[in-house]
Design an enzyme around this catalytic site. Structure first.
Site, short mmCIF file in Angstrom:
data_model
loop_
_atom_site.label_atom_id
_atom_site.label_comp_id
_atom_site.label_asym_id
_atom_site.label_seq_id
_atom_site.Cartn_x
_atom_site.Cartn_y
_atom_site.Cartn_z
N TYR A 32 -10.45 -0.69 10.81
CA TYR A 32 -11.71 -0.34 10.16
C TYR A 32 -12.05 -1.15 8.91
CZ TYR A 32 -8.69 2.77 7.31
OH TYR A 32 -7.71 3.29 6.50
N LYS A 33 -11.20 -2.12 8.57
CA LYS A 33 -11.53 -2.96 7.41
C LYS A 33 -12.23 -4.23 7.92
CE LYS A 33 -7.59 -1.09 4.82
NZ LYS A 33 -8.26 -0.24 3.81
N ARG A 91 -12.54 -3.90 -7.47
CA ARG A 91 -12.10 -4.72 -6.35
C ARG A 91 -13.31 -5.18 -5.54
NH1 ARG A 91 -8.28 -2.22 -1.60
NH2 ARG A 91 -10.23 -1.16 -1.17
N PHE A 136 0.86 -1.18 0.00
CA PHE A 136 0.00 0.00 0.00
C PHE A 136 0.90 1.23 0.00
CE2 PHE A 136 -3.02 2.99 2.18
CZ PHE A 136 -3.92 3.06 1.13
N ASP A 144 2.37 -5.67 7.47
CA ASP A 144 1.14 -4.88 7.51
C ASP A 144 -0.01 -5.85 7.26
OD1 ASP A 144 -1.12 -3.41 6.80
OD2 ASP A 144 0.07 -1.74 6.03
#
Lengths: 411, 411
Positions: free
Chosen positions: B221-222, B370, B125, B196
């Site tokens: 938060y995912k 996605r 990312f 990560d």
């Protein structure tokens, strides 16, 4: 001897008396600890519930656009800017005070190559000193944190001072620095200044730009009433924004975060100092809390804060001095923040006994009982009752009971 | 040709079918974007309201002790630990992924003096790369970030590699690294590894300690469903905790924060990496969200995630390939995360058209649509309907309408 009626009369003529209704203060409690955690604004629960249930729950990921979550740090920052004498576009709400201070220190040190000293004072909140120690060690270029007495700090600024890092109002004593004079002296010596406004923002008429301030940080959960661990804020004067290169270079400070380039390229403006995804729920509570300041003149806030302090000092002298409680807060208005602190060897137990009687102040090591005044919700009658109960506790010696001596995890 | 009934049959025999009831999914929406923002847990609003109205509003400052707010980062961290194969006392919930990564990188580089390289890959990312660029520049000891292709990264580890910094699952392609093998290769070369877990935690059976991992960060938060901008987490293996000296040295990581000493002295354990005051409201939403994982075996989560992906891939091949949608996610289970990504030159417009039809996926530059699978609430029927609507859009060409081409601020 002054009686309650005079305090009630002061409340009747208080131009800020109306803002107390914006806070949900618990029955039977006199809350003089807004300098540690601000009281709950009446609108916070509903605003947060709306964001959770409708925005997050229903609109889900689309809320970043539909409810403009993405610009919340800047939007909330702009609302704080008015309260601290900054312009729109100079403040963002994000992260914690610690993280924001780390960002500013690490970026600002690079603007003063060759200078080694971060200068601060021993009245600064220790956390700020810890952060400076960490940054100094990290940079490993011989940087040192120099800690002097608060009244010496102006004289200690010299050609090696890279950053003067001070908290405007001493968390323990309530002593206030002269922001304009010290900023000026630092600039004359070629240094930059970072002000910590944790004990100022929301309680006085801070005027960063009038003082020529460079950078500042501050807390969202004290006099701004943003809730426990609320997002903090940071200020960077517009003239410095382009020079300050974020060392904590995260995607929210990128010029085009959603291009997902592999290289960091800082955004224009103070938003370049943002790092991670903004904490929307916390920002919502803080944003709601700022409503209480709408239409409020910060000069009125400062006037009331000083009047509350004057009353506290007058009553403390009249009724507490004989019990060995010493006033440690400077009396002169320009040198005083929005609290009064009392010293006593048994301060911890006294504070606990007072809390048991419904008056909430707090204790600070080693011997300080601290009382903060939040002009938006503290009344003059609150001050009178607080002193009245404190005198009763001192007279009866009830603070000597064993139950008041047991140390709590957080004091 | 596979029909809806088979998907419904898979839902009936799904051991995780019951956890969907823990989420408040909006009517008529098929949500396949939990890898960007997890869905709302049903209990979050009430738990946050309780903390706001009763704890903050009524108990005010005393809540730090009475409701043990002060240990929330460690308590929530311990709950996350079980989901990622860590032990209690190895994880804290705090700050953002960006800030936590900065903390770990800056402290870990000091453990490998003389080595200059942070090694990563171009599937990471971008934010992680930005943070590494910032830390490298800040330390100014010749540190460099080296970015290679994901499949080359193992071969590029050498004696100059201080830190291998990788995201387990590629946010764009869904390609998954072999955590155990790469950790092992890094250790053999004397390097440390930071993983990560933003696109792993909550969606698969991460097993940090079995992989011999050193450090990790991840997002709240995912797939953990902690709410927009929820606090992130960090992991430090117990064997490294004493060696890692926090560079972001804040009071919440101090050995005795309420002594207010002027000198920083790190606490024992992973909590030394805490910095500022914990964000209690955000932590409360995250803590509530973790209830949905209670009693859930993460191996079941992984099995279901792969089955959802298998179904998506099978249907995409059967019904979408002829419309020019190319599957870019690796098919082999060990190399796949919890999403499937499709490539198409018009991916942006296709995703917008699909959202208008009630199927929420997202777009990633330059040409990726996605679709994320959150095993706790994504059903097999969701997958079937998503593909069905996507095929209809492709067949009708409705994505070519002008309204689907207008770029939004956040994509």
């Amino acid at each position: 001897m002054m009686d309650l009626n005079r305090a009630l009369e002061m409340d009747r003529s208080d131009p800020l008396a109306g803002t107390r209704a914006a806070f949900a203060l618990p029955e039977g409690v006199i809350y003089l600890d807004g300098n540690s955690l601000g009281a709950l604004p009446c609108n916070a629960a509903a605003r947060v519930a709306e964001v959770i249930s409708r925005q997050w729950g229903h609109d889900l990921i689309q809320s970043w656009n539909r409810h403009d979550w993405i610009s919340m740090p800047a939007r909330v920052g702009d609302r704080i800017a008015r309260l601290i004498g900054a312009d729109a576009g100079e403040v963002v709400a994000a992260d914690s005070t610690s993280v924001n201070l780390m960002k500013l220190l690490s970026a600002a040190l690079k603007l003063r190559p060759g200078r080694r000293t971060i200068l601060s004072d021993n009245g600064n909140f220790p956390n700020d000193l810890y952060i400076a120690q960490g940054v100094s060690a990290l940079l490993g270029e011989g940087h040192v944190l120099r800690i002097v007495d608060p009244d010496k700090v102006g004289d200690e600024i010299d050609g090696d001072t890279a950053i003067l890092m001070l908290t405007e109002v001493d968390y323990r004593s309530g002593r206030r620095h002269d922001m304009r004079a010290l900023t000026s002296r630092a600039h004359a010596a070629g240094a930059l200044v970072i002000w910590d406004l944790c004990h100022s923002a929301g309680a006085m008429d801070v005027d960063l730009n009038a003082a020529g301030a460079d950078m500042a940080v501050g807390c969202g959960y004290k006099y701004l009433n943003g809730g426990p661990g609320a997002p903090a804020f940071m200020f960077v004067a517009r003239r410095l924004q382009g020079d300050l290169k974020p060392a904590l270079s995260g995607w929210m400070g990128h010029d085009r975060p959603f291009d997902f380039d592999l290289d960091y390229r800082p955004a224009t403006g103070v938003v370049r100092n943002l790092a991670g995804t903004p904490p929307i729920i916390g920002l919502t509570a803080l944003d709601a809390a700022l409503d209480a300041f709408d239409g409020v003149d910060m000069r009125d806030v400062r006037r009331k804060s000083l009047a509350l302090g004057d009353l506290f000092i007058e009553l403390a002298r009249e009724r507490l001095a004989r019990h060995g409680l010493e006033i440690v807060t400077p009396e002169a208005h320009p040198t005083r923040g929005s609290q009064v602190s009392l010293r006593h060897p048994e301060a911890y137990a006294i504070v606990q006994a007072l809390i048991a009687e419904g008056v909430v102040g707090d204790f600070r090591m080693p011997d300080i009982a601290r009382f903060g005044f939040a002009p938006l919700y503290t009344s003059f009658a609150d001050i009178w009752h607080a002193i009245d109960r404190l005198e009763a506790i001192m007279a009866a010696g009830s603070f000597r009971e064993a139950r008041f001596r047991k140390r709590l995890a957080v004091t």
